[in-house]
Design a protein around this motif. Sequence first.
Motif, PDB file in Angstrom:
ATOM      1  N   THR A   3     -25.569  35.226  38.216  1.00  0.00           N
ATOM      2  CA  THR A   3     -26.760  34.398  38.003  1.00  0.00           C
ATOM      3  C   THR A   3     -26.971  34.089  36.525  1.00  0.00           C
ATOM      4  N   GLU A   4     -26.658  35.080  35.691  1.00  0.00           N
ATOM      5  CA  GLU A   4     -26.838  34.886  34.256  1.00  0.00           C
ATOM      6  C   GLU A   4     -25.997  33.698  33.754  1.00  0.00           C
ATOM      7  N   ASP A   5     -24.795  33.557  34.300  1.00  0.00           N
ATOM      8  CA  ASP A   5     -23.932  32.446  33.877  1.00  0.00           C
ATOM      9  C   ASP A   5     -24.519  31.109  34.306  1.00  0.00           C
ATOM     10  N   ILE A   6     -25.159  31.109  35.466  1.00  0.00           N
ATOM     11  CA  ILE A   6     -25.725  29.841  35.944  1.00  0.00           C
ATOM     12  C   ILE A   6     -26.918  29.434  35.083  1.00  0.00           C
ATOM     13  N   PHE A   7     -27.817  30.376  34.871  1.00  0.00           N
ATOM     14  CA  PHE A   7     -29.078  29.981  34.239  1.00  0.00           C
ATOM     15  C   PHE A   7     -29.098  30.228  32.737  1.00  0.00           C
ATOM     16  N   HIS A   9     -28.621  33.259  29.486  1.00  0.00           N
ATOM     17  CA  HIS A   9     -29.347  34.492  29.195  1.00  0.00           C
ATOM     18  C   HIS A   9     -30.762  34.141  28.755  1.00  0.00           C
ATOM     19  N   MET A  10     -31.722  34.744  29.363  1.00  0.00           N
ATOM     20  CA  MET A  10     -33.097  34.347  29.056  1.00  0.00           C
ATOM     21  C   MET A  10     -33.791  35.315  28.108  1.00  0.00           C
ATOM     22  N   PHE A  11     -33.868  36.576  28.450  1.00  0.00           N
ATOM     23  CA  PHE A  11     -34.636  37.484  27.580  1.00  0.00           C
ATOM     24  C   PHE A  11     -34.113  38.899  27.712  1.00  0.00           C
ATOM     25  N   GLU A  12     -34.468  39.687  26.705  1.00  0.00           N
ATOM     26  CA  GLU A  12     -34.041  41.070  26.684  1.00  0.00           C
ATOM     27  C   GLU A  12     -35.189  41.947  27.167  1.00  0.00           C
ATOM     28  N   GLU A  13     -34.838  43.080  27.775  1.00  0.00           N
ATOM     29  CA  GLU A  13     -35.875  44.021  28.207  1.00  0.00           C
ATOM     30  C   GLU A  13     -35.761  45.311  27.413  1.00  0.00           C
ATOM     31  N   PHE A  14     -36.784  46.102  27.497  1.00  0.00           N
ATOM     32  CA  PHE A  14     -36.760  47.435  26.882  1.00  0.00           C
ATOM     33  C   PHE A  14     -35.549  48.193  27.438  1.00  0.00           C
ATOM     34  N   LEU A 260     -44.487  53.588  20.204  1.00  0.00           N
ATOM     35  CA  LEU A 260     -44.328  52.744  21.392  1.00  0.00           C
ATOM     36  C   LEU A 260     -45.235  53.257  22.495  1.00  0.00           C
ATOM     37  N   LEU A 262     -45.693  52.740  26.639  1.00  0.00           N
ATOM     38  CA  LEU A 262     -45.240  52.121  27.883  1.00  0.00           C
ATOM     39  C   LEU A 262     -46.280  52.403  28.955  1.00  0.00           C
ATOM     40  N   GLU A 284     -39.213  54.458  37.111  1.00  0.00           N
ATOM     41  CA  GLU A 284     -38.511  53.180  37.220  1.00  0.00           C
ATOM     42  C   GLU A 284     -37.025  53.325  36.913  1.00  0.00           C
ATOM     43  N   ARG A 286     -35.706  54.435  33.805  1.00  0.00           N
ATOM     44  CA  ARG A 286     -35.351  54.501  32.386  1.00  0.00           C
ATOM     45  C   ARG A 286     -35.446  55.940  31.859  1.00  0.00           C
TER      46      ARG A 286
END
Lengths: 548, 575
Positions: A3-7, A9-14, A260, A262, A284, A286
């Motif tokens: 999906t990343e290749d199609i759309f 790279h949008m954003f980074e997460e923690f 930080l 969370l 979650e 992490r």
Amino acid sequence: MATEDIFGHMFEEFPDESEWDVVVIGGGPNGLMAAAYLAKAGLKVALAEARYEIGGGLATEEILYPCYSSNPHVIYHMMVDYMPVIRDFNLDGPALVWIKPNSQTGMVFEDGKSLLLTRMIEDTKDSISKFSFKDAVNFGKIMRTWRRIVDEIVAPATYVPPMSPLDLTICMQRTEIGQEMLELVEQSPLDIITDTFENDRVRALMLYASCMWGLDPRETGLGFFVPLLLTRGMNKCYCYGGSHKFASAMAREIVKAGGLILEHAPVSNIIIENGRVAGVELAEGRTLRSKVVMSTLDPHTTFLDLVGADNMSADLKEAIEGWKYDKWSYYTLHIASDEPPHYKCDDPWINETFMTVFGIESTDQLLAHWDNVVAGNISDNFGGHATCQSIFDPTLSDIPDKSISFFQMHAPYEIGGGWDKRGEELKEAILGKWQKAAPNMTRDNIITTTFETPVDIEIRFPNMRRGSIKHGDYRPIQMGCFRPNQECSSTATPIEGLYVCGVSTYPGGLVLGGSGYLGANKVAEDLGVTKWWKPTPEMEKYIKTYLE
Amino acid sequence: MSKDERYDVVIIGGGPNGMTTAAYLAKCGLHVCVLEERVECGGACETVEVIPGVRIYPHAMLMYAAPAPGFEQLELHKYGFRMTWNPIDMMKSLSAGNTTTRGVSPITEKDMMGFAKLGGVLGQPPFTKELMRAAFWCPPHPPEVEVTDENVPYMQVYKQHQPDVWSHELREWTMFDLMDEYLESEPFKVTMAFAAWASGAAGHWEGVAIPALLCVQLLILPNTGKMSIPRGGLHGYFHAIHRCAVAHGAVVRTTCPVDEIIIEDGRAVGVRLRETAASGGKKIWASKAVISAVDYQQTFFKMIGGQHLDPGFIQKVKDISLKNGTLYVSTFHTRKPLQWNSKFKAMTESETSVAGPFNIPSGGVYPSDSRELYYENVADCDARKSLPTLPPEKLMWFLTPSQAFNPTDCQGSHSKGHISAAFEVNVPVPEYQVEGPEAQNEKKDELDAYMRKAFSEALDGLEDENIIHHWSATGREVEFRNTGLIGGTWCGSRHCSDQLWTQRPIPELARYRSPIDGLYTCHQTTGHPGALCLMAIPYNLMHILIEDGIAEPGNWWYPSPYYIPQEGKVSAIPR
Ligand SMILES: Cc1cc2nc3c(=O)[nH]c(=O)nc-3n(C[C@H](O)[C@H](O)[C@H](O)COP(=O)(O)OP(=O)(O)OC[C@H]3O[C@@H](n4cnc5c(N)ncnc54)[C@H](O)[C@@H]3O)c2cc1C
Ligand SMILES: Cc1cc2nc3c(=O)[nH]c(=O)nc-3n(C[C@H](O)[C@H](O)[C@H](O)COP(=O)(O)OP(=O)(O)OC[C@H]3O[C@@H](n4cnc5c(N)ncnc54)[C@H](O)[C@@H]3O)c2cc1C
């Protein structure tokens, strides 16, 4: 194709895994405080909070949705005058505004008489003298001593590590006021109050004010809490804008110092490697790795659920299993209304009072009600305290000129009939009693209501087990250096790198600003970090007089 | 009372737009103060725990912001930004079909391909991100530049990447016209048109076909095809922005409503707080700029006042239309979960069903039979402006995707019952309501019952015995609980072609400047692209603040590739 290749790279997460110097579990007042001190000391601090919002008991939420907010938990701030965190971070004024009304605690009786405990001593004496001239005189006298006990000993000692009872006795011998305090230790609150006052209604008010937070009226060993709770009960503050502002102010200090936070990050596991702490795992998935973990949760959650019984000595496990939760919890009914309550009584000041007790006519009835609660029942003889918050804080209502109040009473976690049924019934009973005390509290006046039972408290905060607002009972073997047990009351624990600094650790419950502060001090000392803060002048004086 | 304070920039309103601007400017090294009316910042990005253990999102809940430059520029991941990924692939689940009075209407291959093509997915390489950024993350062109088919950013992107889509009509069409060209099934088009009404521009408005379509697509495509939400809801995403601002030194003051913008010699120099503010009615001074991140009505009519504005401007501001969908939002707490009724077996039975792992109906528009029905709903709400006259079976409603796909997230399961997704119905703007602004409040019980009846056309479980709570907020209540949400709408001023892009909300305000020197606007009602928590207005405003010499960002900054600098100003393109 991924999906990343199609759309793109949008954003980074923690990140899934990160490294910290210190991880704090729980964003209540103590967790926030601990994290703020240590972050400002230059440590890399992460705080994980289970709820969607930090604050723990420091909450201001729109529980009368839509449009009406209330303080579902902490509303009476009793230690504002002493708490180091407020001074060290200069939170007064710029970030926080405290309101300390003169009319602090009122009690109204069925016959229309009333009693008032005020910040200024003469107004209390005036009010008491309606019932007993002698009690008024005695009140004035006793407060001279009690205020000194609080100012010079009990309040500053809140922010100094605990001592063994023997050491404490030796230290207190040094001064006359210390000796007076020791005399109180051996008396029960009921004895102290009965010995001091002759009028039963005066006694009832004094008993309510001293024991409402969970002191056992008949138990000896904690009598020095009577002066503390009474004098602080005459100096309660309201946090303008709501108690949550206090939490936000501390949170901003953490973040400003590079820490930080969370939210929505319940900790599911404290990682132990080679017998010492190595970080925490979040539900979650992490991981926050660190050599120091500070837990502000109750002993059961910290040690048995998160660390695991396999990772501790049999002695520690036994101590944890023997921990006793609060003997009672609270039931609170919140109300939005067109008008604030107007009490039917002989003193108009009662309507502007921070806390108004009604339903209690005598000490016997009060004791019977409390015994009932401890036994798991609430019968018709109940009483409790009400506060109309909007008198002090119009910002709680989004609709102009509406009133927001609550009635709060002691309640058992397990109740005969179950809370599903009793919750509604109690609401009706309270509304009936309230209308008797304040005739304008009719159904027409009430816009909307919501209530919180002890079970609900536990749903919001699983660490307030059995609805324990202090994470554990006030009884002599759970106080001082025994809170939560002798091995852990300094905030350090036998598990290397694990610290405990919620209200189940010395000095204990309510927003005292103690445990988190002491935890930060201990961790700073153990890690060899320079403290940027100094003890308050009251603490310095106490240390000099009694400890050096 | 504390003394008066002075900052470089004072920002009025701590909603997503105000706070993102604070983060950008603090990161530029400016001394910034945010003043927020409520006890908690966040504006319409809120989470409310209405009863213990049950959390609802009264307003924003879905993440449209994925392509935003703000994620990189503000490094939100460092401040705890996380997602909760929906395991359901929306593109696949869409194939379950649309809900009509006759049952499920399938979505065809042509529908899917058309939708994908317009979203840039079929480009070589795909150009979804460029397209979205062009449409939302670029300041409107300066007034001296004539807007043409060649220079509108999204037109440039189509021309470069998918030239067969580019046409002059693209900028004139309604979304229905566009869909008639590229899609096939009527219920799919109606669903999209209605979803657009609740996400951007409505399906039937002139000249906003692409902005309207892209708003809907923002929800799906950039979230890698999943209708996912930030961990902790949009308030969780907001927290990352808030913390970024604070970490860079921004001062945030809550319970500090602003009553007045102080103007000296035609220049905004500070603000005066309301007397009920936590610090009392004191003044807070701004050396470089005052930025209003609250609605235009308060900004111009209350905080400034007529003596500083000319009557022509005042008339235009008065005429700004709020008719962009005042949402009456309902959330249910039920004993048994709600279920699609037997007409929609396909919705729950297919493997890729929209029902989600907890089998909670999730996402959809009902009834999506025809655009006639759509128009009847529009007429009821925006033309008659009355309490609903349509029978409940004709009322169109939008069901947001459920958030319950992750039991550890905000709206996860609850031991004592089930929490529904949000049901949204368009109602008239209270101040336009012909029965008077209080009508919705006075009739709230009836409206609640009417809506339950409407939702029951497609769902089982809304009987009285099954409902523990029905939480709803009328347009009027929305206005009161969050003063920025004028008209009770989710976006304030209408996203129609007369109020978009270089016209938003009026040409004089389009580049975020105002007739008052030193005063900028930065609210969903006052600037392109308008609503949604996109970090777009602040990013666009940055270009203008750089032009005016107020912000001087470091090398983390990059402008929109489609940005045109204003003549005689510093360019926001780094040299
Ligand atoms: C109804 C009510 C009324 C009260 N009134 C007053 C009052 O008027 N005055 C007063 O001083 N005190 C009052 N209190 C007591 C006061 O709220 C508490 O004593 C105080 O908040 C304890 O502070 P703490 O930081 O130690 O823990 P808490 O405030 O309990 O904070 C602990 C935090 O940890 C979080 N948490 C739980 N589990 C996890 C996990 N697994 N991972 C991560 N985080 C987790 C919780 O969500 C919570 O935010 C009241 C309490 C209640 C319930
Ligand atoms: C029902 C509904 C559903 C929505 N769904 C979504 C969604 O799913 N996804 C999405 O991205 N967006 C959604 N939105 C839209 C989104 O929430 C808004 O576009 C966004 O919050 C606008 O941000 P803002 O900062 O411009 O204004 P606001 O969010 O309105 O913030 C303005 C702030 O200013 C404060 N304020 C007001 N007056 C004053 C004053 N005098 N002084 C000081 N402070 C003041 C307010 O308290 C508020 O905090 C929805 C909105 C609604 C109403």
